[in-house]
Motif scaffolding. Structure first.
Motif, PDB file in Angstrom:
ATOM      1  N   TRP A 132       0.811  -1.224   0.000  1.00  7.41           N
ATOM      2  CA  TRP A 132       0.000   0.000   0.000  1.00  7.41           C
ATOM      3  C   TRP A 132       0.846   1.277   0.000  1.00  7.41           C
ATOM      4  CZ3 TRP A 132      -2.231  -4.447   1.712  1.00  7.41           C
ATOM      5  CH2 TRP A 132      -3.553  -4.695   1.342  1.00  7.41           C
ATOM      6  N   VAL A 136       0.977   5.712   2.783  1.00 13.55           N
ATOM      7  CA  VAL A 136      -0.450   5.419   2.941  1.00 13.55           C
ATOM      8  C   VAL A 136      -0.735   4.767   4.290  1.00 13.55           C
ATOM      9  CG1 VAL A 136      -2.393   4.060   2.036  1.00 13.55           C
ATOM     10  CG2 VAL A 136      -0.813   5.195   0.458  1.00 13.55           C
ATOM     11  N   ILE A 137       0.123   3.837   4.681  1.00 13.49           N
ATOM     12  CA  ILE A 137      -0.090   3.106   5.934  1.00 13.49           C
ATOM     13  C   ILE A 137       1.247   2.899   6.643  1.00 13.49           C
ATOM     14  CG2 ILE A 137       0.034   0.852   4.776  1.00 13.49           C
ATOM     15  CD1 ILE A 137      -2.114  -0.112   6.798  1.00 13.49           C
ATOM     16  N   ALA A 172      -4.216  -3.661  -3.101  1.00 14.44           N
ATOM     17  CA  ALA A 172      -3.694  -2.298  -3.186  1.00 14.44           C
ATOM     18  C   ALA A 172      -3.789  -1.761  -4.613  1.00 14.44           C
ATOM     19  CB  ALA A 172      -2.246  -2.264  -2.702  1.00 14.44           C
ATOM     20  N   GLY A 175      -7.283  -0.755  -5.325  1.00 14.56           N
ATOM     21  CA  GLY A 175      -7.699   0.422  -4.561  1.00 14.56           C
ATOM     22  C   GLY A 175      -8.470   0.081  -3.307  1.00 14.56           C
ATOM     23  N   ASP A 177      -8.602  -0.706   0.557  1.00 18.59           N
ATOM     24  CA  ASP A 177      -7.744  -0.375   1.700  1.00 18.59           C
ATOM     25  C   ASP A 177      -7.488  -1.610   2.556  1.00 18.59           C
ATOM     26  OD1 ASP A 177      -9.711  -0.077   4.349  1.00 18.59           O
ATOM     27  OD2 ASP A 177     -10.716   0.255   2.429  1.00 18.59           O
ATOM     28  N   PHE A 178      -6.404  -1.538   3.350  1.00 14.90           N
ATOM     29  CA  PHE A 178      -5.998  -2.689   4.156  1.00 14.90           C
ATOM     30  C   PHE A 178      -7.013  -3.001   5.251  1.00 14.90           C
ATOM     31  CE2 PHE A 178      -3.121  -4.637   7.487  1.00 14.90           C
ATOM     32  CZ  PHE A 178      -3.020  -5.857   6.836  1.00 14.90           C
ATOM     33  N   SER A 180     -10.224  -2.962   4.969  1.00 15.99           N
ATOM     34  CA  SER A 180     -11.249  -3.829   4.372  1.00 15.99           C
ATOM     35  C   SER A 180     -10.737  -5.253   4.215  1.00 15.99           C
ATOM     36  CB  SER A 180     -11.664  -3.271   3.007  1.00 15.99           C
ATOM     37  OG  SER A 180     -12.309  -2.022   3.146  1.00 15.99           O
ATOM     38  N   THR A 237     -16.413   2.554  -1.628  1.00 20.47           N
ATOM     39  CA  THR A 237     -15.666   1.667  -0.735  1.00 20.47           C
ATOM     40  C   THR A 237     -15.913   0.219  -1.122  1.00 20.47           C
ATOM     41  OG1 THR A 237     -17.459   1.447   0.866  1.00 20.47           O
ATOM     42  CG2 THR A 237     -15.957   3.329   1.139  1.00 20.47           C
TER      43      THR A 237
END
Length: 382
Positions: A132, A136-137, A172, A175, A177-178, A180, A237
């Motif tokens: 990611w 981003v994280i 990733a 698109g 997100d981790f 989810s 989402t």
């Protein structure tokens, strides 16, 4: 006179005890020195391997990183010979040198809290941050989300770390997100799906939704008017996408399994929406409050006798390394002298070998006739 005699006797006793104690101390000191030199040699080798990843790094980097390794070891109760491979792995995975100490600290907390080894924790966290992006994280956020998935699902940090590589890169890229991803893993494993199988199901679903022209991509476009990647890029989402897939399948009068070309992908998405997606939504909400999960798990495990013994062992190991580091220059000088002596001794060894060969040859020459005669007589006797 009586006192003088007593003092003389006491003096002799002290001298005797002192001599015995001196021998014992000398033996102990030798053992400590030997252990220390060996420990430092292993430490030095490991750190030199790390420096191969940092071109141009010299003694300053060796000392700086070495101090970080020893400090982390003592703080976390993890032996230096376990920290060094994790350091190598971290730098190899792209963690900048200036950030590697803090990253390793987070990974060490995750390893302790997740009851796994440091290298496994590093592997799992770097798989996330590399997929990611560090911007981003962060390592802490990745670890917190993984621990929350462990708490809510039927999995553990070790399995999460080993399986996240399957689904991370594709999620990733699409698109997703981790948070989810971890929520999906938590829900699937909570329903009894093994972690490895759950990761494979998610990978198959994400890949099919991302690739234009697949059965799932075509269905999703029919339900929403756009592809999955575009849907997410526009602010949608994964939770919303999943619900739209479920609603679209229901309206079409088909099972969600039939929306996908892959049984694995369809089975995973069906399990996530079996209750209309309510459990998945609840888990996602928990993921939003995951901050501090790693710290809580670490603090739970970093207490009691076992944790204390780990720290004692780690501190003793560091002390051995530091003892060996002080002795290393003297040992190096001694070994150089020994190697020089071997070089000077070599011609004499070669001559000795020749003498032995000559003696053996002569012995065989003299003994053979006698042995043959013995065999001859023995045959007659038999």
């Amino acid at each position: 006179k009586k006192t003088t005699k007593q003092l003389e006797g006491f003096g002799k006793s002290v001298a005797k005890v002192g001599a015995t104690a001196g021998l014992a101390f000398a033996a102990t000191a030798t053992a400590i020195a030997t252990k220390g030199v060996t420990a430092f040699a292993d430490f030095e080798k490991g750190m030199n391997e790390v420096l191969t990843l940092l071109p141009g790094a010299g003694k300053e980097a060796f000392d700086r990183l070495g101090d970080q390794v020893k400090g982390l070891s003592k703080e976390m109760g993890i032996l230096p010979n376990e920290v060094i491979p994790a350091l190598y792995q971290s730098i190899s995975a792209g963690i900048p040198e200036q950030n590697v100490a803090e990253f390793l600290r987070v990974a060490a907390m995750a390893a302790k809290g997740g009851i796994t080894d440091l290298e496994t924790a590093v592997d799992g966290i770097t798989s996330v941050t590399n997929s990611w992006g560090h911007e981003v994280i962060s390592a802490t956020e990745a670890s917190d989300l993984m621990f929350t998935a462990v708490r809510l699902g039927k999995t553990d940090f070790n399995q999460m770390s080993k399986e996240i590589y399957k689904v991370g890169p594709i999620a990733a890229a699409v698109g997703i997100d981790f948070g989810s991803v971890t929520a999906a893993l938590a829900n699937l494993t909570a329903q009894g799906t093994p972690t490895a199988v759950a990761a494979t199901q998610l990978k198959a679903a994400f890949a099919e939704l991302a690739k234009e022209g697949t059965k799932a991509d075509t269905a999703f476009r029919d339900f929403t008017g756009v592809g999955m990647t575009e849907f997410l890029a526009q602010g949608g989402t994964f939770e919303e996408a999943l619900i739209k897939l479920k609603e679209g399948a229901d309206e079409a009068g088909i099972s969600l399994v039939d929306v996908f070309g892959s049984i694995e992908a369809g089975a995973g998405m069906l399990a996530l929406t079996s209750d209309g997606g309510a459990a998945f939504s609840a888990t996602l909400a928990e993921m939003g409050a995951s901050a501090g999960a790693t710290q809580v798990a670490f603090e739970t495990m970093d207490q009691g006798l076992s944790a204390t013994f780990d720290k004692i062992k780690a501190n003793l190991s560091v002390m051995a390394i530091e003892t060996g580091e002080k002795l290393a220059p003297h040992v190096l000088a001694a070994t150089e002298a020994i190697m020089d002596a071997f070089v000077r001794l070599q011609p004499h060894i070669e001559r000795a070998k020749e003498v032995v060969k000559e003696w053996v040859a002569e012995f065989i020459e003299r003994a053979t006739p006698a042995f043959e005669r013995f065999v001859e007589i023995a045959n007659k006797v038999i």
